[in-house]
Design a protein around this motif. Structure first.
Motif, PDB file in Angstrom:
ATOM      1  N   PHE A  56       0.833  -1.200   0.000  1.00  0.00           N
ATOM      2  CA  PHE A  56       0.000   0.000   0.000  1.00  0.00           C
ATOM      3  C   PHE A  56       0.875   1.260   0.000  1.00  0.00           C
ATOM      4  O   PHE A  56       1.871   1.332   0.725  1.00  0.00           O
ATOM      5  CB  PHE A  56      -0.900  -0.024   1.250  1.00  0.00           C
ATOM      6  CG  PHE A  56      -1.428   1.320   1.662  1.00  0.00           C
ATOM      7  CD1 PHE A  56      -2.295   2.038   0.840  1.00  0.00           C
ATOM      8  CD2 PHE A  56      -1.045   1.890   2.883  1.00  0.00           C
ATOM      9  CE1 PHE A  56      -2.771   3.282   1.213  1.00  0.00           C
ATOM     10  CE2 PHE A  56      -1.522   3.137   3.264  1.00  0.00           C
ATOM     11  CZ  PHE A  56      -2.382   3.829   2.428  1.00  0.00           C
ATOM     12  N   VAL A  57       0.471   2.234  -0.813  1.00  0.00           N
ATOM     13  CA  VAL A  57       1.115   3.563  -0.804  1.00  0.00           C
ATOM     14  C   VAL A  57      -0.005   4.594  -0.699  1.00  0.00           C
ATOM     15  O   VAL A  57      -0.925   4.599  -1.532  1.00  0.00           O
ATOM     16  CB  VAL A  57       1.898   3.816  -2.121  1.00  0.00           C
ATOM     17  CG1 VAL A  57       2.500   5.214  -2.120  1.00  0.00           C
ATOM     18  CG2 VAL A  57       2.982   2.773  -2.323  1.00  0.00           C
ATOM     19  N   ALA A  58       0.074   5.459   0.315  1.00  0.00           N
ATOM     20  CA  ALA A  58      -0.950   6.496   0.470  1.00  0.00           C
ATOM     21  C   ALA A  58      -0.877   7.438  -0.736  1.00  0.00           C
ATOM     22  O   ALA A  58       0.191   7.974  -1.043  1.00  0.00           O
ATOM     23  CB  ALA A  58      -0.697   7.272   1.762  1.00  0.00           C
ATOM     24  N   LEU A  59      -2.013   7.611  -1.406  1.00  0.00           N
ATOM     25  CA  LEU A  59      -1.990   8.439  -2.625  1.00  0.00           C
ATOM     26  C   LEU A  59      -3.384   8.961  -2.969  1.00  0.00           C
ATOM     27  O   LEU A  59      -4.255   8.218  -3.423  1.00  0.00           O
ATOM     28  CB  LEU A  59      -1.442   7.610  -3.808  1.00  0.00           C
ATOM     29  CG  LEU A  59      -1.444   8.291  -5.179  1.00  0.00           C
ATOM     30  CD1 LEU A  59      -0.616   9.574  -5.173  1.00  0.00           C
ATOM     31  CD2 LEU A  59      -0.914   7.336  -6.240  1.00  0.00           C
ATOM     32  N   ASP A  63      -4.230  15.659  -4.325  1.00  0.00           N
ATOM     33  CA  ASP A  63      -3.544  16.335  -3.232  1.00  0.00           C
ATOM     34  C   ASP A  63      -2.038  16.382  -3.547  1.00  0.00           C
ATOM     35  O   ASP A  63      -1.365  15.345  -3.557  1.00  0.00           O
ATOM     36  CB  ASP A  63      -3.818  15.542  -1.936  1.00  0.00           C
ATOM     37  CG  ASP A  63      -3.093  16.116  -0.730  1.00  0.00           C
ATOM     38  OD1 ASP A  63      -2.079  16.817  -0.895  1.00  0.00           O
ATOM     39  OD2 ASP A  63      -3.545  15.821   0.391  1.00  0.00           O
ATOM     40  N   GLU A  64      -1.556  17.599  -3.814  1.00  0.00           N
ATOM     41  CA  GLU A  64      -0.151  17.790  -4.226  1.00  0.00           C
ATOM     42  C   GLU A  64       0.838  17.137  -3.259  1.00  0.00           C
ATOM     43  O   GLU A  64       1.799  16.487  -3.677  1.00  0.00           O
ATOM     44  CB  GLU A  64       0.154  19.291  -4.223  1.00  0.00           C
ATOM     45  CG  GLU A  64       0.443  19.885  -5.571  1.00  0.00           C
ATOM     46  CD  GLU A  64       0.672  21.382  -5.454  1.00  0.00           C
ATOM     47  OE1 GLU A  64       1.727  21.788  -4.934  1.00  0.00           O
ATOM     48  OE2 GLU A  64      -0.235  22.147  -5.863  1.00  0.00           O
ATOM     49  N   ASP A  65       0.594  17.345  -1.950  1.00  0.00           N
ATOM     50  CA  ASP A  65       1.519  16.795  -0.948  1.00  0.00           C
ATOM     51  C   ASP A  65       1.525  15.280  -0.983  1.00  0.00           C
ATOM     52  O   ASP A  65       2.570  14.641  -0.859  1.00  0.00           O
ATOM     53  CB  ASP A  65       1.111  17.231   0.476  1.00  0.00           C
ATOM     54  CG  ASP A  65       1.427  18.695   0.694  1.00  0.00           C
ATOM     55  OD1 ASP A  65       2.171  19.274  -0.126  1.00  0.00           O
ATOM     56  OD2 ASP A  65       0.918  19.258   1.682  1.00  0.00           O
ATOM     57  N   SER A  66       0.313  14.714  -1.118  1.00  0.00           N
ATOM     58  CA  SER A  66       0.181  13.263  -1.151  1.00  0.00           C
ATOM     59  C   SER A  66       0.918  12.689  -2.364  1.00  0.00           C
ATOM     60  O   SER A  66       1.625  11.674  -2.265  1.00  0.00           O
ATOM     61  CB  SER A  66      -1.308  12.899  -1.187  1.00  0.00           C
ATOM     62  OG  SER A  66      -1.475  11.544  -1.417  1.00  0.00           O
ATOM     63  N   VAL A  67       0.787  13.346  -3.501  1.00  0.00           N
ATOM     64  CA  VAL A  67       1.469  12.889  -4.728  1.00  0.00           C
ATOM     65  C   VAL A  67       2.988  12.969  -4.533  1.00  0.00           C
ATOM     66  O   VAL A  67       3.725  12.021  -4.850  1.00  0.00           O
ATOM     67  CB  VAL A  67       1.007  13.740  -5.941  1.00  0.00           C
ATOM     68  CG1 VAL A  67       1.887  13.479  -7.161  1.00  0.00           C
ATOM     69  CG2 VAL A  67      -0.460  13.452  -6.261  1.00  0.00           C
ATOM     70  N   ALA A  68       3.446  14.093  -3.982  1.00  0.00           N
ATOM     71  CA  ALA A  68       4.894  14.269  -3.783  1.00  0.00           C
ATOM     72  C   ALA A  68       5.430  13.217  -2.806  1.00  0.00           C
ATOM     73  O   ALA A  68       6.503  12.637  -3.029  1.00  0.00           O
ATOM     74  CB  ALA A  68       5.178  15.682  -3.261  1.00  0.00           C
ATOM     75  N   LYS A  69       4.663  12.964  -1.745  1.00  0.00           N
ATOM     76  CA  LYS A  69       5.091  11.970  -0.741  1.00  0.00           C
ATOM     77  C   LYS A  69       5.180  10.582  -1.351  1.00  0.00           C
ATOM     78  O   LYS A  69       6.108   9.824  -1.069  1.00  0.00           O
ATOM     79  CB  LYS A  69       4.061  11.910   0.399  1.00  0.00           C
ATOM     80  CG  LYS A  69       4.472  12.685   1.625  1.00  0.00           C
ATOM     81  CD  LYS A  69       3.533  12.294   2.755  1.00  0.00           C
ATOM     82  CE  LYS A  69       3.684  13.243   3.917  1.00  0.00           C
ATOM     83  NZ  LYS A  69       2.561  13.219   4.824  1.00  0.00           N
ATOM     84  N   PHE A  73       8.416   8.275  -1.616  1.00  0.00           N
ATOM     85  CA  PHE A  73       8.426   6.918  -1.044  1.00  0.00           C
ATOM     86  C   PHE A  73       8.974   5.913  -2.073  1.00  0.00           C
ATOM     87  O   PHE A  73       9.843   5.094  -1.769  1.00  0.00           O
ATOM     88  CB  PHE A  73       7.012   6.518  -0.602  1.00  0.00           C
ATOM     89  CG  PHE A  73       6.894   5.074  -0.204  1.00  0.00           C
ATOM     90  CD1 PHE A  73       7.275   4.661   1.070  1.00  0.00           C
ATOM     91  CD2 PHE A  73       6.425   4.124  -1.099  1.00  0.00           C
ATOM     92  CE1 PHE A  73       7.182   3.315   1.440  1.00  0.00           C
ATOM     93  CE2 PHE A  73       6.329   2.781  -0.745  1.00  0.00           C
ATOM     94  CZ  PHE A  73       6.714   2.381   0.532  1.00  0.00           C
ATOM     95  N   VAL A  74       8.459   6.010  -3.293  1.00  0.00           N
ATOM     96  CA  VAL A  74       8.906   5.072  -4.336  1.00  0.00           C
ATOM     97  C   VAL A  74      10.400   5.266  -4.593  1.00  0.00           C
ATOM     98  O   VAL A  74      11.176   4.305  -4.704  1.00  0.00           O
ATOM     99  CB  VAL A  74       8.100   5.257  -5.650  1.00  0.00           C
ATOM    100  CG1 VAL A  74       8.594   4.299  -6.729  1.00  0.00           C
ATOM    101  CG2 VAL A  74       6.608   5.042  -5.405  1.00  0.00           C
TER     102      VAL A  74
END
Ligand SMILES: NC(=O)c1ccc[n+]([C@@H]2O[C@H](COP(=O)([O-])OP(=O)(O)OC[C@H]3O[C@@H](n4cnc5c(N)ncnc54)[C@H](OP(=O)(O)O)[C@@H]3O)[C@@H](O)[C@H]2O)c1
Length: 240
Positions: A56-59, A63-69, A73-74
């Protein structure tokens, strides 16, 4: 080496099934993008219980921050990405109606179906560049084909904001494929899965989710001689 795929909206429906088939049939490590942690973990557990390498990857693609995070992570965990499947999508209209569908509906639809895919692709491109054989699959729809929805028999199937968002996603697909056309390692395509039984497709749909993702899996695993910049359903080209 094990290939790595990131699929947005992978907690259910076609996204989850794409992840399953890439992991089960092609040995991929699959990263399940999901905006809701509980649903994402449940999907991860489901695939792991089938013996598959799924994480699982939070995405949230809006949400710009979520995409960047997620991209960070990857990058930190794997250093590169081989396949990006822009699968997350919404359809807010449930009938053929154009006049009176508010701008808010159009904006929400474009936020996920177009801007979400663009934002995630932009964030992930440097990681795809590090792959020997990067593949991008954008989940379009036959309703995003302007030539198809112009046919009289398609009239009542049109969902205006959804169709427009998928037509725009098609243009994005072509633009990106053109940009990368000088390097044959890139394969960037749009997929029409078919009308498949999912929350979006509904129970009356003609295909199972497993059948629906065949086109997606095919485009995600294209060989070096595969097409780029096209719009496909199974192996057939769909007109724009
Ligand atoms: N099913 C069909 O017949 C059909 C036909 C043509 C094209 N498509 C396309 O195929 C794709 C998958 O469709 P589906 O049938 O599997 O739909 P679905 O069952 O409704 O699943 C949609 C997925 O997208 C996720 N999502 C929605 N907004 C998101 C956001 N802001 N960030 C991240 N994820 C988000 C959902 O997450 P939540 O669970 O959190 O809502 C869910 O995981 C879509 O792009 C759709 O347009 C489907």
């Amino acid at each position: 080496m094990t290939k790595i795929a990131l699929i947005s909206g992978a907690n259910r429906g076609l996204g989850l099934e794409t992840a399953r088939q890439l992991a089960r049939d092609y040995g991929f490590t699959v990263l399940l993008g999901a905006r809701d942690e509980a649903k994402g973990v449940a999907a991860q557990n489901e695939l792991q219980s089938e013996g598959l390498d799924a994480h699982f990857v939070a995405l949230d693609v809006t949400d710009e921050d979520s995409v960047a995070k997620a991209a960070r992570f990857v990058s930190q965990q794997y250093g590169l990405l081989d396949v990006l499947v822009n699968n997350a999508g919404i359809m807010l209209e449930h009938s053929f109606k154009v006049g009176g569908v508010g701008v808010e509906t159009w904006k929400q639809t474009f936020d996920v179906n177009l801007f979400g895919a663009v934002a995630l692709t932009n964030a992930i491109l440097p990681l795809l560049e590090k792959s020997d054989a990067p593949r991008v699959v954008n989940l379009s729809a036959i309703l995003g084909s302007i030539s198809e929805i112009s046919r009289p028999q398609m009239k009542t199937w049109i969902r205006a904001s959804y169709s427009a968002s998928k037509a725009a996603l098609n243009a994005f697909t072509v633009a990106l494929a053109q940009e990368k056309s000088g390097d044959a390692k890139w394969k960037i395509n749009a997929a029409h899965p078919g009308w498949a039984k999912t929350e979006m497709g509904g129970p009356q749909a003609l295909m199972t989710a497993a059948q629906g993702v065949k086109t997606v899996v095919q485009l995600a695993t294209l060989g070096e001689d595969g097409p780029s910049g096209g719009f496909f359903h199974v192996s057939k080209t769909i007109s724009w």
